[in-house]
Design a protein around this motif. Structure first.
Motif, short mmCIF file in Angstrom:
data_model
loop_
_atom_site.label_atom_id
_atom_site.label_comp_id
_atom_site.label_asym_id
_atom_site.label_seq_id
_atom_site.Cartn_x
_atom_site.Cartn_y
_atom_site.Cartn_z
N GLU A 186 7.76 13.44 -3.84
CA GLU A 186 9.07 13.94 -4.27
C GLU A 186 10.22 13.05 -3.87
OE1 GLU A 186 7.14 16.12 -2.17
OE2 GLU A 186 6.08 16.91 -3.93
N SER A 187 10.00 12.09 -2.98
CA SER A 187 11.10 11.30 -2.43
C SER A 187 10.64 9.90 -2.12
CB SER A 187 11.62 11.98 -1.16
OG SER A 187 12.45 11.10 -0.42
N LEU A 188 11.52 8.92 -2.31
CA LEU A 188 11.19 7.55 -1.95
C LEU A 188 10.97 7.40 -0.45
CD1 LEU A 188 13.61 5.45 -4.17
CD2 LEU A 188 11.12 5.39 -4.24
N VAL A 189 11.83 8.06 0.34
CA VAL A 189 11.72 7.96 1.80
C VAL A 189 11.88 9.35 2.41
CG1 VAL A 189 12.52 6.77 3.87
CG2 VAL A 189 12.83 5.69 1.64
N PRO A 190 10.79 10.09 2.55
CA PRO A 190 10.89 11.42 3.16
C PRO A 190 11.04 11.34 4.67
CG PRO A 190 8.61 10.91 2.70
CD PRO A 190 9.41 9.75 2.15
N ALA A 198 0.86 -1.19 0.00
CA ALA A 198 0.00 0.00 0.00
C ALA A 198 0.89 1.23 0.00
CB ALA A 198 -0.92 0.02 1.22
N ALA A 199 0.43 2.27 -0.70
CA ALA A 199 1.16 3.54 -0.68
C ALA A 199 0.84 4.29 0.60
CB ALA A 199 0.76 4.39 -1.90
N ALA A 200 1.85 4.91 1.20
CA ALA A 200 1.66 5.64 2.46
C ALA A 200 1.15 7.04 2.21
CB ALA A 200 2.98 5.70 3.23
N GLU A 221 3.82 6.53 12.12
CA GLU A 221 3.62 6.36 10.69
C GLU A 221 4.61 5.35 10.14
OE1 GLU A 221 3.00 11.11 10.38
OE2 GLU A 221 4.66 10.01 11.27
N ALA A 222 4.31 4.83 8.97
CA ALA A 222 5.21 3.88 8.33
C ALA A 222 5.08 3.99 6.82
CB ALA A 222 4.92 2.46 8.80
N LEU A 223 6.08 3.48 6.12
CA LEU A 223 6.16 3.60 4.68
C LEU A 223 6.80 2.34 4.12
CD1 LEU A 223 6.32 5.57 2.03
CD2 LEU A 223 8.69 5.85 2.74
N TRP A 224 6.18 1.74 3.10
CA TRP A 224 6.79 0.61 2.40
C TRP A 224 7.59 1.11 1.20
CZ3 TRP A 224 7.14 -3.87 4.61
CH2 TRP A 224 6.10 -4.43 5.36
N VAL A 225 8.75 0.49 0.96
CA VAL A 225 9.51 0.66 -0.27
C VAL A 225 9.76 -0.72 -0.85
CG1 VAL A 225 11.74 1.32 -1.27
CG2 VAL A 225 10.62 2.84 0.35
N THR A 275 12.40 0.69 -8.15
CA THR A 275 12.25 0.86 -6.70
C THR A 275 11.15 1.89 -6.47
OG1 THR A 275 14.58 0.35 -6.33
CG2 THR A 275 13.43 1.51 -4.57
N THR A 276 10.17 1.57 -5.62
CA THR A 276 9.00 2.43 -5.49
C THR A 276 8.51 2.50 -4.06
OG1 THR A 276 6.73 2.78 -6.30
CG2 THR A 276 7.39 0.52 -5.93
N ASN A 277 7.85 3.62 -3.73
CA ASN A 277 7.12 3.71 -2.46
C ASN A 277 5.61 3.66 -2.70
OD1 ASN A 277 6.37 6.24 -3.43
ND2 ASN A 277 7.61 7.40 -1.97
N GLY A 278 5.21 3.32 -3.91
CA GLY A 278 3.81 3.24 -4.27
C GLY A 278 3.27 4.52 -4.89
N THR A 279 4.02 5.61 -4.78
CA THR A 279 3.63 6.89 -5.37
C THR A 279 4.62 7.32 -6.44
OG1 THR A 279 2.55 7.58 -3.32
CG2 THR A 279 3.09 9.32 -4.89
N VAL A 280 5.91 7.22 -6.15
CA VAL A 280 6.95 7.53 -7.12
C VAL A 280 7.89 6.33 -7.24
CG1 VAL A 280 6.91 10.03 -6.81
CG2 VAL A 280 8.39 8.63 -5.34
N GLY A 281 8.60 6.27 -8.37
CA GLY A 281 9.51 5.17 -8.60
C GLY A 281 10.83 5.65 -9.15
N SER A 282 11.86 4.79 -9.05
CA SER A 282 13.19 5.11 -9.53
C SER A 282 13.78 3.89 -10.24
CB SER A 282 14.10 5.51 -8.37
OG SER A 282 15.42 5.74 -8.81
N ARG A 283 14.56 4.15 -11.31
CA ARG A 283 15.28 3.08 -11.97
C ARG A 283 16.71 2.94 -11.45
NH1 ARG A 283 13.97 0.88 -16.93
NH2 ARG A 283 15.89 -0.28 -16.64
N SER A 284 17.14 3.80 -10.54
CA SER A 284 18.47 3.66 -9.95
C SER A 284 18.54 2.31 -9.24
CB SER A 284 18.75 4.79 -8.98
OG SER A 284 18.82 6.03 -9.66
N TYR A 285 19.60 1.57 -9.49
CA TYR A 285 19.70 0.18 -9.03
C TYR A 285 20.41 0.10 -7.68
CZ TYR A 285 20.60 -4.85 -9.24
OH TYR A 285 20.66 -6.20 -8.98
#
Length: 309
Positions: A61-65, A52-54, A139-143, A155-165
């Motif tokens: 704007e960020s994977l883990v704010p 689930a997206a947090a 609060e909590a956040l899944w990545v 790599t995603t937090n359910g709202t934004v994603g990144s292709r950086s490996y």
């Protein structure tokens, strides 16, 4: 007697107010992500999935704010030939280093669009990961991410994603309980990314730029490093181009030696921002999320700063 009755009434009112305040706080308490790892991976490809997206400030704007205090890593090993439904193999909790892990992931470039792109098709082992970041107020956040043989992971937090490996770094943290991202022995052989590259070819205020040429088959990449002024001028030229969302592909003729350059813009803090220049391709500028065509000004500046072929 009247005094005693007044005191009792006052105490009763105080108790009612206190109870109301507690109820109000309970209603306003942040909803928490489940505290345990899901028994199965719910995605159908390496990475790119969270339960689930947090609903947290900054997730666009960020994977883990923010500043989480723990990170629980859940591992789901499998094979990329049969993706989906992998069983939970175990978990590891990071406490002291959760903040450092969050800061490094926070620097990754992200986009709300699908960050997918072309991948090589080698078959092999894959381990999907879910990371549950927990915050001081509940609060909590899944990545979600993965380590995969083709390094082709979202790599995603359910709202934004990144292709950086970052798959190997997560694997190392899961195995050792420490967060210590590996750095390439030769920066010219990597393609790092930096937050903000979904909006600008070169974000922020770089203080240096390392220009890497194409490596010969039997040797080290030629390179030249330049200071702040050159970095600022080159960044301005690249940022003035008409950039558009990248497809990680280009069209052109045969690529010759010297036609490919890697620009690594350095900063006072955090990772470099990488931009690839492909002078024989159209579009010829790519930062992993954006692409643009080279104009005469940018082409001249790149040529002037490039190392001898």
């Amino acid at each position: 007697m009247r005094l005693l009755r007044s005191v009792r009434i006052a105490l009763a009112v105080t108790a009612v107010c206190a109870a109301a305040a507690l109820i109000s706080q309970a209603v306003r308490a942040p909803s928490s992500v489940p505290a345990s790892c899901p028994e199965r991976w719910g995605g159908d490809r390496p990475g790119g999935w969270v339960p689930a997206a947090a609903d947290l400030e900054g997730v666009e704007e960020s994977l883990v704010p923010g500043e989480p205090v723990t990170a629980m890593i859940c591992a789901y090993p499998g094979d990329n030939a049969r993706p989906g439904g992998e069983r939970l193999a175990g978990s590891r909790i990071l406490t002291a280093e959760a903040g450092a892990m969050a800061r490094d992931l926070d620097y990754l470039p992200v986009t709300t669009a699908d960050p997918g792109g072309p991948c090589t098709q080698m078959g092999g082992a894959t381990t999907n990961y879910l990371i549950r970041f927990a915050y001081p107020r509940g609060e909590a956040l899944w990545v979600g991410s993965a380590e995969e043989v083709n390094s082709c992971v979202t790599t995603t937090n359910g709202t934004v994603g990144s292709r950086s490996y970052v798959g190997p770094d997560i694997t190392a943290a899961y195995r050792t309980g420490t967060w210590n991202p590996a750095r390439p022995d030769d920066p010219c052989h990597g393609f790092p990314g930096r937050r903000g590259q979904d909006g600008r070819m070169v974000p922020g205020e770089p203080v240096s730029v390392l220009v890497c040429g194409q490596a010969p088959y039997d040797g080290r990449s030629p390179r030249l490093e330049h200071g702040r002024q050159a970095a600022e001028d080159l960044a301005a030229a690249l940022n003035s181009l008409d950039a558009r969302p990248g497809e990680n592909v280009c069209r052109g003729g045969e690529v010759a030696q010297g036609d490919t350059l890697l620009l690594l813009f350095g900063y006072r803090e955090g990772p470099p921002a990488a931009v690839r220049i492909l002078t024989a391709c159209d579009p010829g500028v790519d930062n992993g999320l954006l692409q643009a065509n080279l104009d005469a000004n940018a082409r001249d500046q790149v040529k002037r700063l490039a190392p001898p072929a």
